[in-house]
Design an enzyme around this catalytic site. Sequence first.
Site, mmCIF file in Angstrom:
data_model
loop_
_atom_site.group_PDB
_atom_site.id
_atom_site.type_symbol
_atom_site.label_atom_id
_atom_site.label_comp_id
_atom_site.label_asym_id
_atom_site.label_seq_id
_atom_site.Cartn_x
_atom_site.Cartn_y
_atom_site.Cartn_z
ATOM 1 N N LYS A 48 -8.714 7.453 -17.538
ATOM 2 C CA LYS A 48 -10.135 7.786 -17.550
ATOM 3 C C LYS A 48 -10.335 9.289 -17.588
ATOM 4 O O LYS A 48 -11.242 9.795 -18.257
ATOM 5 C CB LYS A 48 -10.814 7.197 -16.304
ATOM 6 C CG LYS A 48 -12.289 7.596 -16.164
ATOM 7 C CD LYS A 48 -12.936 6.935 -14.969
ATOM 8 C CE LYS A 48 -14.407 7.381 -14.844
ATOM 9 N NZ LYS A 48 -15.105 6.666 -13.765
ATOM 10 N N HIS A 56 0.902 -20.276 -53.266
ATOM 11 C CA HIS A 56 -0.327 -20.596 -52.536
ATOM 12 C C HIS A 56 -0.046 -21.469 -51.318
ATOM 13 O O HIS A 56 -0.666 -22.508 -51.103
ATOM 14 C CB HIS A 56 -1.350 -21.261 -53.460
ATOM 15 C CG HIS A 56 -1.786 -20.378 -54.590
ATOM 16 N ND1 HIS A 56 -2.204 -19.088 -54.395
ATOM 17 C CD2 HIS A 56 -1.838 -20.592 -55.932
ATOM 18 C CE1 HIS A 56 -2.512 -18.552 -55.574
ATOM 19 N NE2 HIS A 56 -2.287 -19.442 -56.515
ATOM 20 N N TYR A 65 -6.775 -5.499 -49.283
ATOM 21 C CA TYR A 65 -7.904 -6.419 -49.131
ATOM 22 C C TYR A 65 -7.379 -7.735 -48.619
ATOM 23 O O TYR A 65 -6.170 -7.905 -48.420
ATOM 24 C CB TYR A 65 -8.680 -6.596 -50.446
ATOM 25 C CG TYR A 65 -7.851 -6.955 -51.658
ATOM 26 C CD1 TYR A 65 -7.405 -8.257 -51.877
ATOM 27 C CD2 TYR A 65 -7.538 -5.979 -52.611
ATOM 28 C CE1 TYR A 65 -6.671 -8.581 -52.995
ATOM 29 C CE2 TYR A 65 -6.791 -6.301 -53.742
ATOM 30 C CZ TYR A 65 -6.360 -7.600 -53.929
ATOM 31 O OH TYR A 65 -5.628 -7.919 -55.038
ATOM 32 N N VAL A 107 0.855 -1.189 0.000
ATOM 33 C CA VAL A 107 0.000 0.000 0.000
ATOM 34 C C VAL A 107 0.890 1.238 0.000
ATOM 35 O O VAL A 107 1.644 1.463 0.947
ATOM 36 C CB VAL A 107 -0.935 0.021 1.230
ATOM 37 C CG1 VAL A 107 -1.766 1.301 1.232
ATOM 38 C CG2 VAL A 107 -1.836 -1.207 1.228
#
Length: 521
Positions: free
Chosen positions: A137, A280, A220, A64
């Site tokens: 935030k 391929h 693509y 802590v």
Amino acid sequence: MKIRQALLSLSNKNGALEFARGLVAHGVRLLSTGGTASMLRDAGLPVSEVGDYTGFPEMLDGRVKTLHPKVHAGILARRDLPEHLATLERHGIPTIDLVCVNLYPFRETIAKAGVTLDEAIENIDIGGPAMLRSAAKNYDGVAVVTDPEDYAKLLGEMAANDGALSLETRFALASKAFVHTARYDSAIANWLTSLDSAGQPQAFPAHLQVAFDRVEALRYGENPHQRAAFYRDPAPVAGAIADYRQLQGKELSYNNIADADAAWECVKTFDTPACVIIKHANPCGVAIDASLVTAYEKAFQTDSTSAFGGIIAFNGAVDTDVVEAMNARKHFVEVLLAPAFTAAARALLASKQNLRVLELPLARVHHTWEMKRVGGGLLLQTPDRFNVQEADLKVVSRVAPTAAQVDDLLFAYRVAKFVKSNAIVFCGHGMTLGVGAGQMSRVDSTRIAASKAQNAGLDLTGSCVASDAFFPFRDGVDVLAAAGAKAVIQPGGSLRDEEVIAAADEHGLAMVFTGARHFRH
């Protein structure tokens, strides 16, 4: 938004002193914790320790430190809400305008051999992620910094804007902080859920979290109507395709990257000069020789038709001899990969403006897992790292292979590992002669491989053949023997092994079993 007070709490202190000095030069007050505060103080910088600032010392062995309203209220208060600012004033809490935190080294800890569960748990940061999330935030009023690579850029922006950082910068930093904490938590979750009830590591976590960084959007996907992007592992394995540096040429396509990966993974398994030509996702020509140029010449002969528009990978430095050999054959290539290119070779290649030339380090390292997306799920497996050696071979036929045949059998079996199943590879003298790939029956792959060799004008007399899995029937052996093969390597394990071995003996073939198959789907 001008920065007046900053909180620094750092595990990775690289560049921290220079950053802190820059902040102080802009009149920023520094808050810090433990070791970071000591480092700043020893460097002569004015710094307030968080324990003194909050009135509560670090406690519970440092578990802590920053979990206090004076810290989090100073970070989370909205600067555009008068009631928030009034609350801060009422409680005597100044704003914290910049939070610079990186977290306990959990990933580095679990990477150590023999790490215990207790050691790992103590390296789970609590206060750090809380501060990062609070600051991210509230990015509208707070800058949050997680990456030392950003220090110089931020100080430059502050110098140009009287100590302020723009909203655009703060938003980008906040996004980066949430990625940082998400990946930190993912590493913890992956590791903890890979332990059994006794704390022993298992092969796969019960709950898998994955993270990748987008490198670029591609024109693509496999087809023009599909959208695509390329993502890189945040910590890519050395020598993987994602490590590439593009030296020239058009942008890489989805298929380019997939085929380049197949070519590179195959070529880097060879210790001698090697050339792999992929079309391929399947090798259509592979060869080894004393030099790269002769390896290329041999690989090209296997299937010059399929090699057109293919991907070529070399495991050594490409020189002008190699480039001139490609030019002499008017070989159209989509992508060329190698660990290095000589300056003269690059000058020759420069005339081919569309040719994509990739340079990447040659390192035989594997990812921990291979992943394959399926509908509603993900398949995970360890990589196929098994490379058959001569000591692994079991002669099952009456005829034993010669030393030269053993070399070709091992070569063919290594190539078969990178051919889509069912895979059949004819080879001889360190080069592929015919490749049969992706067929539903093994005998059809055998016929196709033999036919390709015939079409290329290559003689299969005395050739060696590799099959990536066992022959379920003798028919495949009959076909390869009729084509002229004299030695076969296969895993074995069929219910009809005796029938298949008998066929080999009938044809006078040498046959060896490896005990390990190489399916590739």
